[in-house]
Enzyme design. Structure first.
Site, PDB file in Angstrom:
ATOM      1  NE  ARG A  84      46.164  48.993  66.186  1.00  0.00           N
ATOM      2  CZ  ARG A  84      46.178  47.714  66.497  1.00  0.00           C
ATOM      3  NH1 ARG A  84      47.198  46.964  66.201  1.00  0.00           N
ATOM      4  NH2 ARG A  84      45.148  47.163  67.076  1.00  0.00           N
ATOM      5  CB  THR A  85      52.922  52.219  62.959  1.00  0.00           C
ATOM      6  OG1 THR A  85      51.976  51.287  62.461  1.00  0.00           O
ATOM      7  CG2 THR A  85      54.254  51.984  62.294  1.00  0.00           C
ATOM      8  CE  LYS A 126      46.523  76.096  58.147  1.00  0.00           C
ATOM      9  NZ  LYS A 126      46.645  75.865  59.569  1.00  0.00           N
ATOM     10  NE  ARG A 146      52.099  54.704  58.868  1.00  0.00           N
ATOM     11  CZ  ARG A 146      51.281  53.756  59.319  1.00  0.00           C
ATOM     12  NH1 ARG A 146      50.059  54.044  59.704  1.00  0.00           N
ATOM     13  NH2 ARG A 146      51.695  52.498  59.392  1.00  0.00           N
ATOM     14  CG  HIS A 174      53.515  48.970  56.961  1.00  0.00           C
ATOM     15  ND1 HIS A 174      54.581  49.381  57.727  1.00  0.00           N
ATOM     16  CD2 HIS A 174      52.430  49.031  57.778  1.00  0.00           C
ATOM     17  CE1 HIS A 174      54.155  49.676  58.941  1.00  0.00           C
ATOM     18  NE2 HIS A 174      52.851  49.474  59.006  1.00  0.00           N
TER      19      HIS A 174
END
Lengths: 429, 312
Positions: free
Chosen positions: B57-58, B85, B107, B135
């Site tokens: 969504r974001t 890794k 994010r 947020h």
């Protein structure tokens, strides 16, 4: 013959605090007193004018991490012991969380032998309480002691199982080893990044509640009382733990505690901005905790200062907060940090010296350290309380620079350090 | 005071900064409803969406916002496993910086990760959600929705219910609403509230009922499955029974009160279907507002020199 002329000389054992000369011959102190060096002249006499400076016994640090064996890219015995003497420490006790863990005689022996060959600060290691620091089976404590260990600790990990801790205290008592506990209920601190409180709520970082320290201290004090062992709380950070220690001491228990300079200097607010140099375990706490620690150090409830020198490279610190390792580099910034407390009035110069010398050394009964006595070992730290310098990486002897003081100007430095009468550190004037 | 270069949280942002973003968003909102939903405002600008956590969504909302502004938008999804890794965040960011982006939208699962990046790059950084910290674009789109539906932003009473301890949405909402004099109440089981909730400038209410009394807006938070079964929450059934919002409880709020949810909803858990789909619900308005608000944020970060946002 070495003469330290005209300094303010402290010996916390006798309460000496006066302007005096100190004369050193063949690794021993031969004279102390006003004018004690008068008339001593000639080619054999090396003189240092230390007027305006403080002459103290070499410091004793019951809690350092020198990373050798296993993580020499962070620190090794050579760099760590060099950093120690640059900070005024002439006796240091490395914790056993090396790789491999110092839980066997051979490792203790090799560390001690290597340190001896370096001729810097004296190394008196802690062995592990349990094999591999796993908290399950006891390490061979008698072997460790015979190899040179002065105590046992699982530092970095808490001995969580009360039955194991009880047996560890009993067994250590058999060999009169100091048992240092890293007091942290790991169930209460799962995923913790900083002190649980106002700042952790704002930053959205998982908290380390002070009760995680307190519950272990409370439990261990009961076990120490029952077993009669010598029990020591590492890096005490919470006001609750201070209260518990105070109560235990008032009842005459053989218990003790150390506090780090960073817990005395900083609070959780230092973490604002996600500064990984302020990520440490136990975490920096509140103003109230800091005040309780300062008071307890001043009144002797907390016995001594220990740096918990924990070097980490940029690999562990130049990253997001959650990924950063815990620990603060402490040996070379302890004195300027603690002098801030002296200037702020919460610590007297005499108590500052005592908490770095005779108090920690009193917890190591068979070790000659922490005093300035005629006939005694000439381990000496000369403090310049007014020297201003900036904590830059180049100014440090440690291989790492993970300290909240990095790039800050500080006041106070170690001008000169002697180990058995030899100059092992001298700051250019 | 100069306006902040990044949008990491609302530190350094004032009422006027927020209002100017919301006003620009109004203009972009109209653009989004035109037949041709694209303006040339950020032509030639480069936006990198750097997503360390899955978020359809974001990420989609930011991608659409960038594209409707005619920016070149690059999506980089970095799975957590590949991070383990090798490359450090520091190296990734230096690599991206070398590509000369104008904005990095980020994010990350670690609180403070965008702050870490912002200290190391020349471009603007927009926080699209960091760990359990902030947020901010969600809070802005919530404010946008509230202003449209309630008619004002000042002096509201807002209840936020659910997993406050782990909610970046709640933190940012409380921070933004405080700029407008709101009374923000939080409620939920004590295991899901931060120990020092007052540090967020909110009032802790013991029950959902007490939290709802006379509110203008109620925000229901999603209960994450990973909170279940441990020591935080015994069951969804019990949560729903004690902190789920239904039509009857909504009656305690002011008449016409707005119900919001950042999505995705657990219908029947924190919110009953009749409330989610009812006239009070603003859930779909929030989604629509998302693109316009993010356009306004990107415009603010990269649109220096461009004049009228919607017409340029």
């Amino acid at each position: 013959m070495l003469v330290l002329h005209g300094g303010r000389v402290f010996d916390p054992r006798t309460g000496l605090d006066e302007i005096a000369d100190v004369v050193i011959e063949a690794g021993r102190i031969t004279r102390i007193g006003r004018g004690a060096a008068d008339g001593l002249e000639g080619e054999q006499v090396e003189r240092r004018d230390v007027s305006g400076k403080w002459v103290a016994p070499g410091f004793v640090d019951l809690h350092v991490h020198l990373r050798e064996p296993g993580q020499e890219y962070k620190e090794d015995l050579a760099s760590g012991l060099r950093a120690a003497v640059a900070g005024g420490f002439t006796t240091v006790c490395p914790m056993p969380n090396t790789r491999p863990v110092n839980d066997t005689r051979a490792i203790t022996e090799s560390m001690v032998a290597k340190a001896k060959s370096l001729g810097l600060a004296r190394l008196l290691p802690f062995g592990a309480i349990t094999r591999g620091l796993k908290g399950a089976e006891l390490a061979e404590m008698a072997d460790l002691r015979d190899a040179g260990a002065i105590g046992v600790s699982d530092d970095g990990r808490c001995v969580m199982n009360a039955a194991v801790m009880r047996r560890a205290l009993e067994y250590a008592r058999t060999f009169d080893l100091l048992v240092t506990q890293h007091c942290e209920d790991h169930h209460l601190t799962e995923g913790a990044q900083m002190h649980e409180g106002v700042v952790s709520a704002r930053l959205g970082l998982r908290g380390w509640p002070r009760e995680a320290e307190d519950v272990i201290v409370a439990r261990d004090l009961l076990l120490a009382e029952a077993t009669g062992a010598r029990y020591h709380v590492a890096h005490i950070s919470s006001m609750g733990a201070v209260r518990l220690i105070r109560e235990a001491k008032s009842r005459g228990l053989r218990v003790s505690a150390e506090v780090t300079p960073h817990h005395l200097l900083y609070t959780e607010d230092a973490v604002l901005g996600y500064d990984t140099h302020c990520k440490v375990n136990p975490p920096l706490r509140t103003e109230e905790d800091r005040e309780a620690l300062r008071q307890a150090l001043a009144d002797g409830t907390i016995d001594c200062v220990a740096t918990d020198h924990a070097p980490h490279s940029s690999l562990e610190k130049d990253c997001e907060f959650a990924a950063a390792s815990v620990g603060i580099n402490g040996l070379e910034t302890a004195v300027p940090g603690l002098l801030e407390l002296v200037r702020g009035g919460s610590l007297s110069p005499a108590r500052l010296i005592e908490s770095l010398t005779s108090s920690p050394s009193a917890l190591l009964p068979d070790v000659e350290a922490g005093g300035l006595a005629v006939g005694g070992r000439a381990d000496v730290a000369v403090i310049d309380p007014d020297l201003r310098w900036t904590v830059e990486p180049e100014a440090l002897h440690s291989r790492c620079d993970n300290t909240p003081m990095l790039h800050h100007e500080v006041t106070g430095a170690i001008a000169l350090t002697l180990v058995e009468g030899r100059v092992v550190h001298e700051r250019p004037a | 005071m100069t306006s902040p270069r990044h949008l990491l949280d609302f530190e350094g942002y004032g009422r006027d900064d927020v209002l100017s973003i919301l006003d620009a968003a109004e203009a972009f909102f109209e653009v989004s409803r035109r037949p041709v939903r694209k303006v040339p405002t950020l032509r030639g600008k480069t936006i990198i969406n750097l997503f360390y956590e899955n978020s359809t969504r974001t990420r989609t909302s930011f991608e659409l916002a960038g594209k409707r502004l005619s920016a070149d938008v690059v999506n980089m999804s970095v799975a957590a496993s590949s991070v383990k890794k090798g490359e450090t965040l520091s190296d990734t960011v230096r690599t991206l910086e070398a590509m000369q982006p104008d904005v990095i939208v980020m994010r990350h699962g670690a609180s403070g990760a965008p702050h870490f990046v912002a200290k190391r790059v020349r471009c603007a950084v927009v926080n699209a959600g960091d760990g359990t910290h902030a947020h901010p674009t969600q809070a802005l789109l919530d404010a946008f929705t509230i202003r449209r539906r309630v008619g004002r932003l000042d002096n509201l009473i807002v209840a936020i219910c659910g997993d406050i301890a782990h909610s970046r949405v709640a933190r940012s909402a409380a921070e933004l609403l405080a700029l407008f004099g709101a009374e923000v109440r939080v409620t939920g089981p004590r295991t899901l509230l931060p120990r020092d909730a007052a540090a967020l400038g909110v009032r802790v209410m013991p029950t959902l009922e007490s939290a709802l009394e006379g509110v203008d807006v109620v925000m229901m938070l999603r209960i994450q499955q990973e909170r279940l079964g441990g020591t935080r929450l015994p069951s969804l059934r019990e949560y729903s029974r004690t902190f789920g919002l239904n039509r009857e409880l909504l009656g305690l709020a002011k008449p016409g009160a707005l119900v919001m949810h950042p999505g995705p909803m657990n219908r029947g858990v924190e919110i009953s279907p009749e409330v989610a789909d009812g006239p009070s619900s603003a859930v779909l308005d929030q989604v629509e507002a998302g693109v316009a608000v993010r356009m306004a944020v990107l415009y603010r970060m990269a649109g220096e020199g461009a004049s009228n946002p919607a017409e340029a």
